[in-house]
Design a protein around this motif. Structure first.
Motif, mmCIF file in Angstrom:
data_model
loop_
_atom_site.group_PDB
_atom_site.id
_atom_site.type_symbol
_atom_site.label_atom_id
_atom_site.label_comp_id
_atom_site.label_asym_id
_atom_site.label_seq_id
_atom_site.Cartn_x
_atom_site.Cartn_y
_atom_site.Cartn_z
ATOM 1 N N LEU A 1 29.722 44.791 33.152
ATOM 2 C CA LEU A 1 30.752 43.919 32.503
ATOM 3 C C LEU A 1 30.436 43.379 31.169
ATOM 4 C CD1 LEU A 1 30.715 41.146 35.404
ATOM 5 C CD2 LEU A 1 32.246 42.905 35.083
ATOM 6 N N LEU A 2 31.695 43.200 30.322
ATOM 7 C CA LEU A 2 31.678 43.219 28.729
ATOM 8 C C LEU A 2 32.323 41.817 28.199
ATOM 9 C CD1 LEU A 2 32.736 46.938 27.588
ATOM 10 C CD2 LEU A 2 30.439 45.997 28.117
ATOM 11 N N GLY A 3 33.265 41.296 29.200
ATOM 12 C CA GLY A 3 33.722 40.097 28.693
ATOM 13 C C GLY A 3 35.408 39.770 29.181
ATOM 14 N N ARG A 4 36.164 38.943 28.852
ATOM 15 C CA ARG A 4 37.173 38.574 29.537
ATOM 16 C C ARG A 4 38.393 38.977 28.355
ATOM 17 N NH1 ARG A 4 37.145 33.172 33.019
ATOM 18 N NH2 ARG A 4 35.388 34.086 34.549
ATOM 19 N N LEU A 5 39.669 39.262 28.799
ATOM 20 C CA LEU A 5 40.822 39.048 27.747
ATOM 21 C C LEU A 5 41.248 37.872 28.183
ATOM 22 C CD1 LEU A 5 42.300 42.730 28.371
ATOM 23 C CD2 LEU A 5 41.057 41.909 26.442
ATOM 24 N N PRO A 6 42.165 37.432 27.136
ATOM 25 C CA PRO A 6 42.969 35.866 27.464
ATOM 26 C C PRO A 6 43.672 36.149 28.727
ATOM 27 C CG PRO A 6 43.325 36.948 25.270
ATOM 28 C CD PRO A 6 42.597 37.783 25.885
ATOM 29 N N GLY A 7 43.733 34.809 29.348
ATOM 30 C CA GLY A 7 44.597 34.843 30.735
ATOM 31 C C GLY A 7 45.940 35.400 30.454
ATOM 32 N N TYR A 8 46.390 35.967 31.626
ATOM 33 C CA TYR A 8 47.929 36.350 31.427
ATOM 34 C C TYR A 8 48.641 35.687 32.519
ATOM 35 C CZ TYR A 8 51.636 39.624 29.863
ATOM 36 O OH TYR A 8 52.742 39.912 29.476
ATOM 37 N N GLU A 9 49.906 35.145 32.138
ATOM 38 C CA GLU A 9 50.606 34.317 33.171
ATOM 39 C C GLU A 9 52.126 35.249 33.354
ATOM 40 O OE1 GLU A 9 51.025 30.295 32.181
ATOM 41 O OE2 GLU A 9 48.853 29.928 32.779
#
Length: 211
Positions: free
Chosen positions: A117-125
């Motif tokens: 795991l490297l991280g998250r992208l911004p949440g997407y709605e």
């Protein structure tokens, strides 16, 4: 194009290290641009479905590849579309990373332990009420892909460089159920990648490129 440390493999072909990608994902998300009309915020009172997807980066000799799935046409949610492995958050999932890894294993048969795991992208709605958390992961070959025939019609890879070039993204619009909607598309070799998947890829593009 990219200000993160990288290894050049050949003219126009480079490889970002896991640490470089992790660093890029830790930077504050860039603010939406004026023409980013595909980005929405769900209205108060909307019935929200929390979900998570894995954005798998495969370390191939020819450069990093993005692993994607083609959903089967009969599925109720986004049938037939190109997507990342992912799905709804279940009560037993301790976090969004666990959701993404579980869905990866269920949909394409790659064990969670194979993913760094490297991280998250911004949440997407999205208008249908899904609030998606994209989790970026690193995969070292070899690994075996065993698609779930009910959910996955195909699994394929595409060069990450294609998705890190902002010029490859197309801004589209359409009318649906009486509403005018905007979306992104990024075709690749006969595959039409659009909607939430293209939107999250554009976030990856902006997070890993110069601001």
């Amino acid at each position: 194009m990219n200000d993160l440390p990288q290894t050049v493999l050949a003219p126009g072909v480079f490889r970002l290290s896991p640490d470089a990608i992790r660093t890029g994902l830790q930077r504050p998300p860039p603010p939406p641009e004026e023409h980013d009309l595909h980005m929405i915020s769900l209205k108060e009172g909307t019935k929200v479905v929390d979900a998570a997807v894995l954005v798998p980066l495969v370390n191939r000799p020819q450069g990093l590849q993005l692993l994607l799935t083609q959903r089967t046409a009969h599925l109720r949610d986004h049938g037939g579309q190109v997507s990342f492995p992912g799905g709804r958050v279940e009560p037993e999932d301790p976090d969004r990373e666990a959701t993404a890894l579980r869905e990866m294993e269920e949909e394409v048969g790659i064990a969670a332990g194979r993913v760094q795991l490297l991280g998250r992208l911004p949440g997407y709605e999205i208008p249908s009420g899904f609030r998606i958390t994209p989790v970026v992961g690193w995969l070292e070959p070899p690994f075996e892909v065993v698609p779930d025939a009910f959910e996955v019609a195909d699994v394929f890879e595409a060069p990450l460089t294609h998705f890190l070039d902002p010029a490859n993204y197309q801004r589209r619009e359409y009318r649906f159920r009486g509403r005018h909607r905007h979306y992104l598309a990024i075709p690749y070799e006969g595959r039409y990648i659009w909607g939430a998947t293209a939107g999250m890829l554009y976030s990856l593009c902006r997070m890993l490129n110069d601001r």
